[in-house]
Design a protein around this motif. Structure first.
Motif, PDB file in Angstrom:
ATOM      1  N   PRO A 135     -11.468  -1.324   7.911  1.00 17.07           N
ATOM      2  CA  PRO A 135     -11.174   0.089   7.608  1.00 17.07           C
ATOM      3  C   PRO A 135      -9.935   0.367   6.748  1.00 17.07           C
ATOM      4  CG  PRO A 135     -11.634  -0.614  10.149  1.00 17.07           C
ATOM      5  CD  PRO A 135     -11.737  -1.724   9.163  1.00 17.07           C
ATOM      6  N   SER A 136     -10.055   1.621   6.211  1.00 19.66           N
ATOM      7  CA  SER A 136      -8.888   1.802   5.104  1.00 19.66           C
ATOM      8  C   SER A 136      -7.892   2.302   5.797  1.00 19.66           C
ATOM      9  CB  SER A 136      -9.331   2.997   4.034  1.00 19.66           C
ATOM     10  OG  SER A 136      -8.362   3.536   3.586  1.00 19.66           O
ATOM     11  N   GLN A 137      -6.573   1.487   5.790  1.00 21.25           N
ATOM     12  CA  GLN A 137      -5.318   1.857   6.307  1.00 21.25           C
ATOM     13  C   GLN A 137      -4.700   3.223   5.369  1.00 21.25           C
ATOM     14  OE1 GLN A 137      -2.379  -1.482   6.734  1.00 21.25           O
ATOM     15  NE2 GLN A 137      -3.939  -2.726   5.869  1.00 21.25           N
ATOM     16  N   ILE A 138      -5.178   3.405   4.207  1.00 16.02           N
ATOM     17  CA  ILE A 138      -4.680   4.485   3.621  1.00 16.02           C
ATOM     18  C   ILE A 138      -5.327   5.819   4.372  1.00 16.02           C
ATOM     19  CG2 ILE A 138      -4.997   5.721   1.424  1.00 16.02           C
ATOM     20  CD1 ILE A 138      -4.211   3.131   0.078  1.00 16.02           C
ATOM     21  N   GLN A 139      -6.504   5.807   4.439  1.00 13.63           N
ATOM     22  CA  GLN A 139      -7.359   6.893   5.115  1.00 13.63           C
ATOM     23  C   GLN A 139      -6.786   7.128   6.487  1.00 13.63           C
ATOM     24  OE1 GLN A 139     -11.437   7.445   4.103  1.00 13.63           O
ATOM     25  NE2 GLN A 139     -11.444   5.771   2.701  1.00 13.63           N
ATOM     26  N   THR A 147      -5.669  11.904  -4.166  1.00 13.22           N
ATOM     27  CA  THR A 147      -6.767  11.998  -3.109  1.00 13.22           C
ATOM     28  C   THR A 147      -6.307  12.141  -1.774  1.00 13.22           C
ATOM     29  OG1 THR A 147      -8.332  11.039  -4.346  1.00 13.22           O
ATOM     30  CG2 THR A 147      -9.162  11.546  -2.243  1.00 13.22           C
ATOM     31  N   PHE A 148      -5.508  11.171  -1.110  1.00 13.27           N
ATOM     32  CA  PHE A 148      -5.270  11.115   0.079  1.00 13.27           C
ATOM     33  C   PHE A 148      -3.651  11.407   0.435  1.00 13.27           C
ATOM     34  CE2 PHE A 148      -8.662   7.886  -0.762  1.00 13.27           C
ATOM     35  CZ  PHE A 148      -9.880   8.681  -0.017  1.00 13.27           C
ATOM     36  N   GLY A 149      -3.029  11.422  -0.733  1.00 15.81           N
ATOM     37  CA  GLY A 149      -1.445  11.331  -0.470  1.00 15.81           C
ATOM     38  C   GLY A 149      -0.759  12.877   0.064  1.00 15.81           C
ATOM     39  N   SER A 150       0.200  12.886   0.204  1.00 15.31           N
ATOM     40  CA  SER A 150       0.957  13.969   0.362  1.00 15.31           C
ATOM     41  C   SER A 150       1.361  14.735  -0.600  1.00 15.31           C
ATOM     42  CB  SER A 150       2.214  13.637   1.456  1.00 15.31           C
ATOM     43  OG  SER A 150       3.174  13.023   0.455  1.00 15.31           O
ATOM     44  N   SER A 151       1.569  16.124  -0.441  1.00 15.87           N
ATOM     45  CA  SER A 151       1.970  16.928  -1.629  1.00 15.87           C
ATOM     46  C   SER A 151       3.131  16.311  -2.548  1.00 15.87           C
ATOM     47  CB  SER A 151       2.478  18.346  -1.251  1.00 15.87           C
ATOM     48  OG  SER A 151       1.460  18.997  -0.544  1.00 15.87           O
ATOM     49  N   LEU A 194       0.792  -1.188   0.045  1.00 21.11           N
ATOM     50  CA  LEU A 194       0.172   0.024  -0.050  1.00 21.11           C
ATOM     51  C   LEU A 194       0.805   1.228   0.013  1.00 21.11           C
ATOM     52  CD1 LEU A 194      -2.742  -0.909   2.674  1.00 21.11           C
ATOM     53  CD2 LEU A 194      -2.992  -1.132   0.180  1.00 21.11           C
ATOM     54  N   LYS A 195       2.153   1.034   0.407  1.00 22.84           N
ATOM     55  CA  LYS A 195       3.099   2.138   0.280  1.00 22.84           C
ATOM     56  C   LYS A 195       2.567   3.288   1.285  1.00 22.84           C
ATOM     57  CE  LYS A 195       5.032   1.388  -4.237  1.00 22.84           C
ATOM     58  NZ  LYS A 195       6.341   0.811  -3.758  1.00 22.84           N
ATOM     59  N   LEU A 196       2.101   2.981   2.713  1.00 26.65           N
ATOM     60  CA  LEU A 196       1.441   3.800   3.475  1.00 26.65           C
ATOM     61  C   LEU A 196       2.380   5.247   3.843  1.00 26.65           C
ATOM     62  CD1 LEU A 196       0.097   1.412   6.085  1.00 26.65           C
ATOM     63  CD2 LEU A 196      -1.210   2.701   4.083  1.00 26.65           C
ATOM     64  N   GLU A 197       3.593   5.086   3.575  1.00 24.57           N
ATOM     65  CA  GLU A 197       4.355   6.223   3.809  1.00 24.57           C
ATOM     66  C   GLU A 197       4.025   7.280   2.834  1.00 24.57           C
ATOM     67  OE1 GLU A 197       6.580   3.594   0.573  1.00 24.57           O
ATOM     68  OE2 GLU A 197       5.475   3.355   2.647  1.00 24.57           O
ATOM     69  N   ARG A 198       3.498   7.148   1.776  1.00 26.86           N
ATOM     70  CA  ARG A 198       2.817   8.204   0.502  1.00 26.86           C
ATOM     71  C   ARG A 198       1.958   8.990   1.218  1.00 26.86           C
ATOM     72  NH1 ARG A 198       2.865   7.049  -5.212  1.00 26.86           N
ATOM     73  NH2 ARG A 198       4.729   5.550  -5.582  1.00 26.86           N
ATOM     74  N   TYR A 199       1.231   8.484   2.486  1.00 30.90           N
ATOM     75  CA  TYR A 199       0.048   8.968   2.986  1.00 30.90           C
ATOM     76  C   TYR A 199       0.215   9.499   4.459  1.00 30.90           C
ATOM     77  CZ  TYR A 199      -1.802   6.337  -0.776  1.00 30.90           C
ATOM     78  OH  TYR A 199      -1.810   5.648  -2.032  1.00 30.90           O
TER      79      TYR A 199
END
Length: 291
Positions: free
Chosen positions: A266-270, A85-89, A6-11
């Motif tokens: 539940p969404s880990q990304i959100q 939508t949910f990621g960092s700049s 999911l590359k959660l570091e992006r979010y």
């Protein structure tokens, strides 16, 4: 849907980063793009509607690997949408720059002899508008009634997603519900089902690597038929009576969607994105001088 890591570091970071477009929890775009059933059905509907533009379809037909790896293609699209939508700049900028570079390599000649380029601003506007209209239709049909958008929120949704298209190079992007519908009316003379479009829709309605995938994809794509305009269904030769679309397809897709949502949890990304956005307050507290 997202595929693999999911590359959660992006979010999740950097803390306090508002994202490239300042989208926050509770915003219409967050709600629409965070609803799995609406996005899946809307995504399939978008592919059907987009296929009616001969130049857009020629680019997909001649350059995309969707037939060989449809799930991989789906994963790539989902990653782009979730990141913008949910990621960092920095993460959003990275995926937009990547797509822009890919677009420069996608060009050729359509079967009718016209040249096309994936970075054509008008073509980008078509692909974007057909996509977000379909996403919103999916949300308004399959989200629980209390979570559906008001007319004002629908306009806000279109305004919030327009900068993504413009960052990719689109121009004159519709920004309200009425502007989107008027845009589709203006585009209709340019739209028709080519042989490649009809083939892609046939493929879409029966793809899947296993019997289970084919069953679920079939249910969701049948449901997506009800999200595209009547004239688009007629152009694609899809004859599915209204009572089947509303009484059968919608009911089954709702049940499948609830099962998928339960399975996803539940969404880990959100959650990661919420933590990043909440970090603005935490960082402010940390930087406040003690008294």
């Amino acid at each position: 849907m997202h595929g693999g890591d999911l590359k959660l570091e992006r979010y999740a970071g950097p803390l306090g980063d508002p994202g490239l477009f300042g989208i926050a929890p509770g915003d219409p775009v967050w709600r629409v793009h965070g609803h799995a059933t609406g996005m899946l059905t809307g995504g399939f509907a978008a592919l059907m509607l987009q296929s009616l533009h001969p130049l857009a379809m020629a680019g997909v037909d001649q350059h995309s690997d969707f037939r060989a790896d449809p799930v991989g293609r789906l994963n790539g699209t989902v990653r782009f949408i979730t990141t913008t939508t949910f990621g960092s700049s920095p993460a959003a900028t990275e995926v937009i720059d990547l797509v822009r570079r890919i677009h420069t390599r996608v060009h050729g000649t359509a079967p009718d002899g016209r040249p096309y380029r994936a970075d054509d601003p008008d073509l980008l506007t078509w692909v974007h508008t057909a996509e977000v209209r379909s996403f919103l239709a999916g949300h308004q049909t399959y989200a629980p009634r209390p979570l559906r958008l008001t007319p004002a929120e629908c306009d806000a949704y279109y305004r919030q997603v327009a900068p993504v298209a413009e960052a990719l190079g689109a121009r004159n992007v519709p920004r309200t519900f009425l502007e989107v519908e008027h845009y589709l009316d203006r585009m209709r003379p340019q739209l028709h089902a080519t042989a490649a479009a009809l083939d892609s829709v046939r493929f879409l309605r029966r793809f899947g690597r296993t019997g289970r995938e084919r069953l679920v994809a079939g249910l969701l794509t049948s449901a997506s038929v009800g999200l595209i305009p009547d004239w688009a269904r007629a152009e694609l030769g899809i004859h599915r009576p209204a009572f089947v679309r509303t009484g059968w397809d919608r009911t089954l897709a709702t049940a499948v969607g609830r099962t998928l949502q339960w399975g996803l949890g539940p969404s880990q990304i959100q959650a990661a994105a919420r933590g990043r956005l909440a970090g603005a307050g935490e960082r402010g507290v940390e930087n406040t001088p003690s008294t």
